[in-house]
Design a protein around this motif. Sequence first.
Motif, PDB file in Angstrom:
ATOM      1  N   GLN A 117      36.482  31.454   9.506  1.00  0.00           N
ATOM      2  CA  GLN A 117      35.962  30.674  10.623  1.00  0.00           C
ATOM      3  C   GLN A 117      34.494  30.999  10.887  1.00  0.00           C
ATOM      4  N   SER A 118      34.127  32.283  10.850  1.00  0.00           N
ATOM      5  CA  SER A 118      32.731  32.651  11.076  1.00  0.00           C
ATOM      6  C   SER A 118      31.826  32.086   9.995  1.00  0.00           C
ATOM      7  N   LEU A 119      32.304  32.054   8.758  1.00  0.00           N
ATOM      8  CA  LEU A 119      31.500  31.501   7.670  1.00  0.00           C
ATOM      9  C   LEU A 119      31.279  30.005   7.852  1.00  0.00           C
ATOM     10  N   LEU A 120      32.346  29.271   8.184  1.00  0.00           N
ATOM     11  CA  LEU A 120      32.202  27.830   8.374  1.00  0.00           C
ATOM     12  C   LEU A 120      31.373  27.504   9.604  1.00  0.00           C
ATOM     13  N   GLN A 165      50.251  40.035  11.587  1.00  0.00           N
ATOM     14  CA  GLN A 165      49.350  39.326  12.498  1.00  0.00           C
ATOM     15  C   GLN A 165      47.912  39.814  12.362  1.00  0.00           C
ATOM     16  N   GLN A 166      47.711  41.091  12.224  1.00  0.00           N
ATOM     17  CA  GLN A 166      46.358  41.629  12.080  1.00  0.00           C
ATOM     18  C   GLN A 166      45.693  41.126  10.810  1.00  0.00           C
ATOM     19  N   VAL A 167      46.459  41.076   9.705  1.00  0.00           N
ATOM     20  CA  VAL A 167      45.892  40.578   8.446  1.00  0.00           C
ATOM     21  C   VAL A 167      45.516  39.110   8.574  1.00  0.00           C
ATOM     22  N   GLU A 168      46.393  38.309   9.184  1.00  0.00           N
ATOM     23  CA  GLU A 168      46.102  36.888   9.345  1.00  0.00           C
ATOM     24  C   GLU A 168      44.883  36.669  10.236  1.00  0.00           C
ATOM     25  N   GLN A 169      44.798  37.383  11.335  1.00  0.00           N
ATOM     26  CA  GLN A 169      43.661  37.219  12.229  1.00  0.00           C
ATOM     27  C   GLN A 169      42.351  37.649  11.576  1.00  0.00           C
ATOM     28  N   THR A 170      42.400  38.710  10.792  1.00  0.00           N
ATOM     29  CA  THR A 170      41.181  39.175  10.116  1.00  0.00           C
ATOM     30  C   THR A 170      40.684  38.146   9.110  1.00  0.00           C
ATOM     31  N   LEU A 171      41.599  37.594   8.311  1.00  0.00           N
ATOM     32  CA  LEU A 171      41.201  36.596   7.312  1.00  0.00           C
ATOM     33  C   LEU A 171      40.735  35.308   7.980  1.00  0.00           C
ATOM     34  N   GLU A 172      41.420  34.890   9.045  1.00  0.00           N
ATOM     35  CA  GLU A 172      40.988  33.685   9.751  1.00  0.00           C
ATOM     36  C   GLU A 172      39.595  33.858  10.334  1.00  0.00           C
ATOM     37  N   LYS A 173      39.313  35.029  10.868  1.00  0.00           N
ATOM     38  CA  LYS A 173      37.994  35.283  11.439  1.00  0.00           C
ATOM     39  C   LYS A 173      36.909  35.235  10.366  1.00  0.00           C
ATOM     40  N   LYS A 174      37.194  35.753   9.190  1.00  0.00           N
ATOM     41  CA  LYS A 174      36.203  35.721   8.115  1.00  0.00           C
ATOM     42  C   LYS A 174      35.876  34.289   7.713  1.00  0.00           C
ATOM     43  N   GLU A 214      28.821  29.116  10.720  1.00  0.00           N
ATOM     44  CA  GLU A 214      27.413  29.268  10.360  1.00  0.00           C
ATOM     45  C   GLU A 214      26.918  28.133   9.472  1.00  0.00           C
ATOM     46  N   VAL A 215      27.831  27.514   8.714  1.00  0.00           N
ATOM     47  CA  VAL A 215      27.417  26.466   7.771  1.00  0.00           C
ATOM     48  C   VAL A 215      27.362  25.098   8.441  1.00  0.00           C
ATOM     49  N   ILE A 216      28.446  24.701   9.136  1.00  0.00           N
ATOM     50  CA  ILE A 216      28.524  23.343   9.691  1.00  0.00           C
ATOM     51  C   ILE A 216      28.496  23.332  11.214  1.00  0.00           C
ATOM     52  N   GLY A 217      28.379  24.481  11.852  1.00  0.00           N
ATOM     53  CA  GLY A 217      28.299  24.514  13.300  1.00  0.00           C
ATOM     54  C   GLY A 217      29.616  24.913  13.949  1.00  0.00           C
ATOM     55  N   LYS A 218      29.512  25.333  15.201  1.00  0.00           N
ATOM     56  CA  LYS A 218      30.691  25.776  15.937  1.00  0.00           C
ATOM     57  C   LYS A 218      31.538  24.589  16.362  1.00  0.00           C
ATOM     58  N   ASP A 219      32.855  24.810  16.403  1.00  0.00           N
ATOM     59  CA  ASP A 219      33.847  23.793  16.803  1.00  0.00           C
ATOM     60  C   ASP A 219      33.807  22.578  15.897  1.00  0.00           C
ATOM     61  N   ARG A 220      33.457  22.780  14.648  1.00  0.00           N
ATOM     62  CA  ARG A 220      33.487  21.696  13.671  1.00  0.00           C
ATOM     63  C   ARG A 220      34.524  21.942  12.570  1.00  0.00           C
ATOM     64  N   SER A 221      35.300  23.009  12.720  1.00  0.00           N
ATOM     65  CA  SER A 221      36.353  23.311  11.750  1.00  0.00           C
ATOM     66  C   SER A 221      37.380  24.223  12.408  1.00  0.00           C
ATOM     67  N   LYS A 222      38.600  24.188  11.893  1.00  0.00           N
ATOM     68  CA  LYS A 222      39.680  25.039  12.353  1.00  0.00           C
ATOM     69  C   LYS A 222      40.418  25.588  11.139  1.00  0.00           C
ATOM     70  N   VAL A 223      40.730  26.898  11.207  1.00  0.00           N
ATOM     71  CA  VAL A 223      41.378  27.583  10.087  1.00  0.00           C
ATOM     72  C   VAL A 223      42.647  28.255  10.593  1.00  0.00           C
TER      73      VAL A 223
END
Length: 507
Positions: free
Chosen positions: A257-260, A246-255, A262-271
């Motif tokens: 999600q934060s990148l997307l 779970q920790q590995v999945e959450q860490t990768l998802e956060k990386k 910053e690029v297309i705006g908040k709440d515009r993508s889900k990972v």
Amino acid sequence: MNLTENFSLSTLPDQARAWWEEATQPKRIAVAVGAAALILGILFALSSLTKKDDEWDPAILYANLDYAEAAQITTRLNALGFKYRLTEDASTIVVPKDNVRNLRLQLAGEGFPKSGRIGYEIFDEAKLSMTEFLQKVNLRRALQGELEKTLMGIEGIRNVRVLLVIPEPSLFSESEKDVTASVTLALVSGSRLKPKQIDAIANLVSSSVEGLEVEKVTIVDTEGNMLSEDRDPLAKAANKQFQMQQQVEQTLEKKVQSLLDEVIGKDRSKVRLNVTLDFKQTQTHLESYDPGSSQMLRSEQTSEKQSAEQGSEELAIRNFEVNKTIREVTGSVGTIERMTMALTIDKTKVVADKETNSFIEQERSQQEIDNLENLARGAVGFNEERGDKISVFAMPFDKTQELAARQQEENEASTKFWTDVAITVAKVLGILAALITLRFIIQAIGRGVGVEEQIEVLGEVAGEVEEQAFDRPDTPHDILVSRVQQMVREQPENSAKLIKTMLVESN
């Protein structure tokens, strides 16, 4: 003069002025006091327009109460007629700050609060007739109370209950029973204990009781959830592996999600990521030999043989050292074996229209979606050779809730703005009305004082005239005319004041 006669707004000031001039001094004082009280009442009412009736400075009366005692105290407060509030977990009672001391004294006289923990204080009053059984019971109660007091100091714990089971010692080790303990925790609303804190509580309890092992301590919460970990090594290892995944999945998802964001705006993508970890531990034994150019003689054995035909013959056996390398390689645990990613991107985006000077929605191009997919791949270290897969879905997101929230915020802001404007206007009008009323009262008081001064001057003039010696006519009318004529000749200014006063009174 009756103010109800010929009443109109235009004649109201004149009628009020006439009433004031005819009124006696006590009536004037009463009117002034009433007007001042009215002004103060208006100002107080205006100041309390924006303040609710139930607003008061809060202070904690009692905290860390159980539900039964909190219900008893609130029932008593209702009977006494005091205001109070309860926190969300119903463990703390808040009352007005000015009533805290009086309420505590009054409730203390009635035996509140009743909940409490008895520790070693139970032995302060020793009883000679106490049996050995009662002493053991009191000892167990004291241990439980001391442990509860200690655990209550941990942040996040609202209430705690500790029960110890200490069996009687046996002469035979085979029939010896283990010491056990159960801990029930009532947590503060919204708080959660970390696994390290739970392990610390188990170790604390086991260290405080002789013969109690950590494995025999059971910790649960008030909802019946098991907080202490299973002591089975296999189950414990499986639990840690799941947590690590779970920790590995959450860490990768956060990386990603934060990148997307910053690029297309908040709440515009889900990972969402699913990672398979390899927890197998492998050991590899490697040996390598390297004779090399230089050789080291390890041992040598020689022998000599003689014969008549061949003469003497010497045999030599030499053993040389060969370079050998031995390596023990242990494989890492928890490496990523396979990864799958589901990426959802908002199909539309909001752009500025230069022609209409407004914002419109526009669909994303396939090239933009592919670029976002490549960004997600690079953020998590995507590797197709080990079987990683990614699924990208471009679809329009539902923006109804977002638009409704924005509309609600705008409506609330508009309502608040106009409410503040109305309150401000009411305050200003109230202050202006109070100032006008006060000014009218001050003017009326000033006019009354001026009339009184004129009457006093008239009395002094009349006295001076009476003191003067002259021939008095026979009739009262002649006497009055003579006095007026003489006063006009000798004191023209005072005569003018007298005439003015008479005209005012006639009006």
